[in-house]
Structure formats: structure tokens, C-alpha cells
Design a protein around this motif. Structure first.
Motif, PDB file in Angstrom:
ATOM      1  N   PRO A  19       0.833  -1.192   0.000  1.00  5.09           N
ATOM      2  CA  PRO A  19       0.000   0.000   0.000  1.00  5.09           C
ATOM      3  C   PRO A  19       0.873   1.249   0.000  1.00  5.09           C
ATOM      4  N   PRO A  20       0.318   2.404  -0.354  1.00  6.38           N
ATOM      5  CA  PRO A  20       1.083   3.645  -0.283  1.00  6.38           C
ATOM      6  C   PRO A  20       1.606   3.865   1.131  1.00  6.38           C
ATOM      7  N   LYS A  21       2.833   4.362   1.258  1.00  2.00           N
ATOM      8  CA  LYS A  21       3.470   4.534   2.564  1.00  2.00           C
ATOM      9  C   LYS A  21       3.410   6.007   2.971  1.00  2.00           C
ATOM     10  N   ALA A  22       2.525   6.301   3.918  1.00  2.51           N
ATOM     11  CA  ALA A  22       2.368   7.670   4.396  1.00  2.51           C
ATOM     12  C   ALA A  22       3.525   8.032   5.313  1.00  2.51           C
ATOM     13  N   ASP A  23       3.832   9.313   5.402  1.00  3.09           N
ATOM     14  CA  ASP A  23       4.824   9.806   6.353  1.00  3.09           C
ATOM     15  C   ASP A  23       4.097  10.131   7.651  1.00  3.09           C
ATOM     16  N   LEU A  24       4.305   9.286   8.648  1.00  6.51           N
ATOM     17  CA  LEU A  24       3.629   9.456   9.929  1.00  6.51           C
ATOM     18  C   LEU A  24       4.623   9.684  11.058  1.00  6.51           C
ATOM     19  N   SER A  25       5.743  10.303  10.726  1.00  4.95           N
ATOM     20  CA  SER A  25       6.748  10.591  11.746  1.00  4.95           C
ATOM     21  C   SER A  25       6.125  11.423  12.864  1.00  4.95           C
ATOM     22  N   GLY A  26       6.368  11.002  14.107  1.00  6.49           N
ATOM     23  CA  GLY A  26       5.820  11.719  15.250  1.00  6.49           C
ATOM     24  C   GLY A  26       4.425  11.297  15.650  1.00  6.49           C
ATOM     25  N   VAL A  27       3.786  10.409  14.866  1.00  6.02           N
ATOM     26  CA  VAL A  27       2.430   9.947  15.168  1.00  6.02           C
ATOM     27  C   VAL A  27       2.500   8.685  16.033  1.00  6.02           C
ATOM     28  N   THR A  28       1.700   8.652  17.095  1.00  4.93           N
ATOM     29  CA  THR A  28       1.584   7.465  17.939  1.00  4.93           C
ATOM     30  C   THR A  28       0.171   6.902  17.838  1.00  4.93           C
ATOM     31  N   LEU A  29       0.081   5.619  17.584  1.00  8.79           N
ATOM     32  CA  LEU A  29      -1.212   4.946  17.456  1.00  8.79           C
ATOM     33  C   LEU A  29      -1.346   3.864  18.527  1.00  8.79           C
ATOM     34  N   ASN A  30      -2.558   3.715  19.018  1.00  4.65           N
ATOM     35  CA  ASN A  30      -2.860   2.655  19.972  1.00  4.65           C
ATOM     36  C   ASN A  30      -3.738   1.611  19.286  1.00  4.65           C
ATOM     37  N   VAL A  49       3.578   2.469  17.163  1.00  2.00           N
ATOM     38  CA  VAL A  49       2.332   1.771  17.445  1.00  2.00           C
ATOM     39  C   VAL A  49       2.450   1.048  18.782  1.00  2.00           C
ATOM     40  N   ASN A  50       1.539   1.358  19.691  1.00  2.00           N
ATOM     41  CA  ASN A  50       1.466   0.675  20.979  1.00  2.00           C
ATOM     42  C   ASN A  50       0.345  -0.357  20.925  1.00  2.00           C
ATOM     43  N   TYR A  51       0.691  -1.609  21.232  1.00  2.00           N
ATOM     44  CA  TYR A  51      -0.303  -2.685  21.193  1.00  2.00           C
ATOM     45  C   TYR A  51      -0.721  -3.068  22.605  1.00  2.00           C
TER      46      TYR A  51
END
Length: 438
Positions: free
Chosen positions: A38-49, A77-79
Motif C-alpha cells: 500500500p502507499p506509505k504515508a509519512d507518519l513521523s511523530g504519530v503514535t497509534l494505539n 504503534v502501541n499494542y
């Protein structure tokens, strides 16, 4: 998929939904490697739960999938594992205003209830296009509510597998059956060799619902299966009587079945077949049996332990009863949307496929990615089945389809102990369903 005793505990919020998935025509060849990213977004600095029910080895493998997303995008990414309490914990988080960005949930009923409550974000147009490219339209429908698609069925499970001890079968001269009559004949040959043909673990009842669902799908067909799932036909319907009659003939045949099944756990039923020495030749349950064989015995999958597809009944075509885990988005942000797009891709699924213990309904995954012949066979049966239906009891109200000591679990356990009372069992199932389907 978690072990069913855990998986089914989530049925508290299940809504009876039609989960018919026809998989005819799905590719088993998969996408060309290198073309599915898939297209690779620039998510530098983004944290996902991210939350799911996976723990242990499953959690470690899913975290490898998430690690690739982190590498591709720069996101962190925090799981969190919600264990067997996904429905309760997730709804508590939602009520408190702190849901995860993305959750992977194991029931269509839970997906439906969350969507109807307004807790889910529909798939973006790009992600929906990816899902439609790599999944059967009916898998898309399974993740859709009121015309909007919310779910990406990242993981699937095949609960139409019958496992056998190859040495026991070879010693008995038994061969892999294709039909129900051949299945019973094979069990007889094994029993004649001095080892009971079949071990059943039924102590809490849920394995018996899987027996019923597989027989019913093959004898009544998918439309009736959907109607019974929704309880738009009664459990006293002739189609139910037919399925119970077939099970009655098998479960009444004490010459074929190892004694003690009403008290035996599912795990012990596996050990009975693949322990040393084996105490039975065959055990029915889903693809997760492989994990029990590996963890509980010294038998080798694909050598000592193999499986065959649940047999055809009255000329029925290839059919699978199964389950799965769908990714859903709960927060409306760029990072969560990118993760959903990633989880819809063959690339993401292939990471876990190569690690083993994982089956993907994504038909863009190349079958050669599965690490052994057995896992390829499981995946091919799931992807190429003419008919797929989601586990019926997992779609039922919890009191009927997912509670030890009551409802379908208890009634079928009583039937297993006294398999001659077909009419009484049907009436008891109908009375319980009438009370529990609100």
C-alpha cells in the motif's frame, strides 16, 4: 483466532447477523510479490494505539506486522491485548472517551453493534478499493453495516478440519474419507484395529455446536443456515431434525467413540489422539488443533498429524464453517486510516502467514508464503471453499450460543449424553432460542 472458549466469551454483545460468505472463484495463486504494497504515508511523530485479543505467540507475531508498518511510515504503534474481554473492555474504553485508534475484533456481531452505536469510522475509499480487490465481495459484506463498510477481515479460521493420527490410520488400513459414509467406515476400521476411532471433548459444550454447524451446513444448505442463525426458522424445523439424526447415529455408536467425552476437555481430546500411546485415532475441531498438537504432544504436524476436510454429506460441495478477526477504526485520524489500509494489503497478511499459525482470507496472499503443506492446505480450503459460513453460535445471543451450563451448549451436551432424544433436543433448543433471541 483465539481458542473458541475464549473467542466465544465475546458473544455478550453479539448480534444475530447473516454471515454467509460464498468464496467461489477466489484466487489461490495470490498476488505477484512486490506489487501489493500500500502507499506509505509519512507518519513521523504519530503514535497509534491498537488493541486485539491476541497474547503470547499471536501477540508477538502481530507485533511483527505492526513493526513493518512502523518502519514504512515512521509511526509508533502501541499494542494492548484485551484478552478474552474484548467486547467489555472496548465498550468501556469507548464510554470513557479513550478507545484505541484501531481494534481487531473477533465477531461480526460485535462489529455490527459498534457500527450501529456510531463508534466506528467507515473505510476510506482507497482502503475499500483494496479490500474489494483482494477479498470476496461477501467478505466485504461481512464487514459492512447499513451499506457502509467498516471491517477488514485480517485473520480467518477454518473450523471444518478433521485431524487424524497417521500411524493409527496406517496401522488400521484406514484411508482419508471424502464423504460422511466413508468417514464412518474409516472410524470403524480404526476401532477394529484396537484403538477407538474418534475422541470427542465436550465438557462445556462448545465443540458440539461446531459439530452441529458443520453437519447442518452440509445437509440444510447455506440459506437455511442463515435462517437458523437469525432464528427466522425454528429449531424444530425438519432440517434441524435431519442434522440431529445424523449426529445421533454417530454419537450413539459406542464402538467408534472413546468413552468419557462428556467430561473430556477439548485439549484432552487432542492429547488422546496424538499422545504416546494414542488412545484414539481421530479428533474433529478447527485449524487451531495444530497449536494444541504442537504444545501438548511430541507429534509432528504434517507427518504424525494430518487433517482432512470435514466430509461431504449427501453430495454437498466444499464448505467451511469458520471465524475471523476484523480490524476496525475507532478514531478519525490519518494514522489510523493508514494502518487500516496497510492491514487490508496482502503485504501485511503475508508477514504473519510466513511465521505460521495464521490463515488469511485475503486472496492476494500467495499460497507459497504459507510455511508448510498443512498450513497451505488449511488456507486453500478456506479461500477456495464453495461456501463459507461464520460460526453460528458466535452470532447468537450469548445466553443461547455462548454460555457454559445453559442454552445450546448445555442442550447439545445433554444430547451427546443421550443422543436418542432427537425431538426433545430440538424442542429444548427452540425453547431456549425463543427465550434468548430478543
Amino acid at each position: 483466532m483465539r481458542l473458541p472458549s475464549q473467542h466465544r466469551s465475546l458473544a455478550a454483545l453479539a448480534v444475530a447477523v447473516v454471515a454467509g460468505v460464498t468464496l467461489a472463484g477466489c484466487s489461490s495463486g495470490g498476488a505477484t510479490p512486490g506489487t501489493s504494497s500500500p502507499p506509505k504515508a509519512d507518519l513521523s511523530g504519530v503514535t497509534l494505539n491498537v488493541a486485539a485479543d491476541w497474547s503470547g505467540a499471536e501477540q508477538a507475531n502481530f507485533e511483527k506486522v505492526l513493526a513493518q508498518f512502523e518502519s514504512d511510515t515512521g509511526a509508533k504503534v502501541n499494542y494492548t491485548s484485551y484478552g478474552s474481554n474484548v467486547a467489555t473492555t472496548l465498550n468501556t474504553k469507548i464510554a470513557g472517551g479513550d478507545p484505541p485508534d484501531v481494534a481487531v475484533i473477533p465477531q461480526p456481531g460485535l462489529l455490527t453493534s459498534l457500527a450501529k452505536a456510531g463508534s466506528l469510522i467507515p473505510l476510506s475509499a482507497d482502503t475499500l478499493a483494496t479490500v474489494k480487490k483482494y477479498y470476496s465481495q461477501d467478505w466485504v459484506d461481512l464487514g459492512s453495516v447499513d451499506g457502509k463498510t467498516y471491517g477488514v477481515w485480517f485473520k480467518g479460521s477454518n473450523k471444518s478440519t478433521v485431524w487424524y493420527n497417521t500411524k493409527v490410520y496406517d496401522n488400521a488400513g484406514a484411508t482419508v474419507p471424502k464423504t460422511w459414509d466413508d468417514f464412518v467406515a474409516a472410524l470403524q476400521k480404526v476401532s477394529d484395529s484396537g484403538v477407538p476411532g474418534l475422541s470427542i471433548g465436550a465438557d462445556v459444550g462448545w465443540p458440539l455446536t461446531d459439530w452441529f454447524e458443520n453437519v447442518y451446513l452440509r445437509t440444510a444448505g447455506p440459506e437455511k443456515y442463515d435462517q437458523l442463525t437469525q432464528h427466522t426458522i425454528p429449531w424444530t424445523d425438519p432440517s434441524v431434525i435431519d442434522a440431529l439424526t445424523i449426529l445421533s447415529k454417530l454419537w450413539s455408536n459406542k464402538a467408534l467413540i472413546e468413552p468419557g467425552g462428556a467430561q473430556r476437555t477439548f485439549g484432552d481430546s487432542v492429547t488422546e489422539v496424538f499422545g504416546n500411546p494414542p488412545k484414539a485415532g481421530t479428533v474433529y475441531e478447527g485449524d487451531f488443533v495444530a497449536g494444541n498438537i504442537t504444545s501438548q504432544t511430541k507429534s509432528v504436524i504434517g507427518t504424525d498429524a494430518k487433517f482432512f476436510d470435514f466430509p461431504s454429506i449427501n453430495g454437498s460441495g466444499p464448505a467451511v464453517v469458520g471465524g475471523g478477526n476484523a480490524a476496525v477504526q475507532l478514531k478519525d485520524n490519518k494514522g489510523a486510516a493508514a494502518l487500516m489500509a496497510y492491514l487490508a494489503s496482502p503485504e501485511a497478511a503475508t508477514i504473519w502467514v510466513k511465521l505460521g499459525g495464521f490463515t488469511s482470507p485475503n486472496n492476494g496472499v500467495d499460497m507459497s508464503a504459507y510455511p508448510d503443506d498443512t498450513s497451505q492446505q488449511i488456507a486453500a480450503a478456506l479461500v477456495n471453499a464453495k461456501t463459507f459460513r461464520f460460526d453460528m453460535s458466535d452470532q447468537a445471543p450469548s445466553a443461547f450460543g455462548g454460555t457454559a451450563g445453559s442454552g445450546e451448549w448445555k442442550i447439545l451436551l445433554d444430547f451427546y449424553s443421550n443422543p436418542t432424544d432427537i425431538q426433545g433436543t430440538a424442542k429444548a433448543l427452540e425453547a431456549a432460542a425463543t427465550a434468548d433471541y430478543k
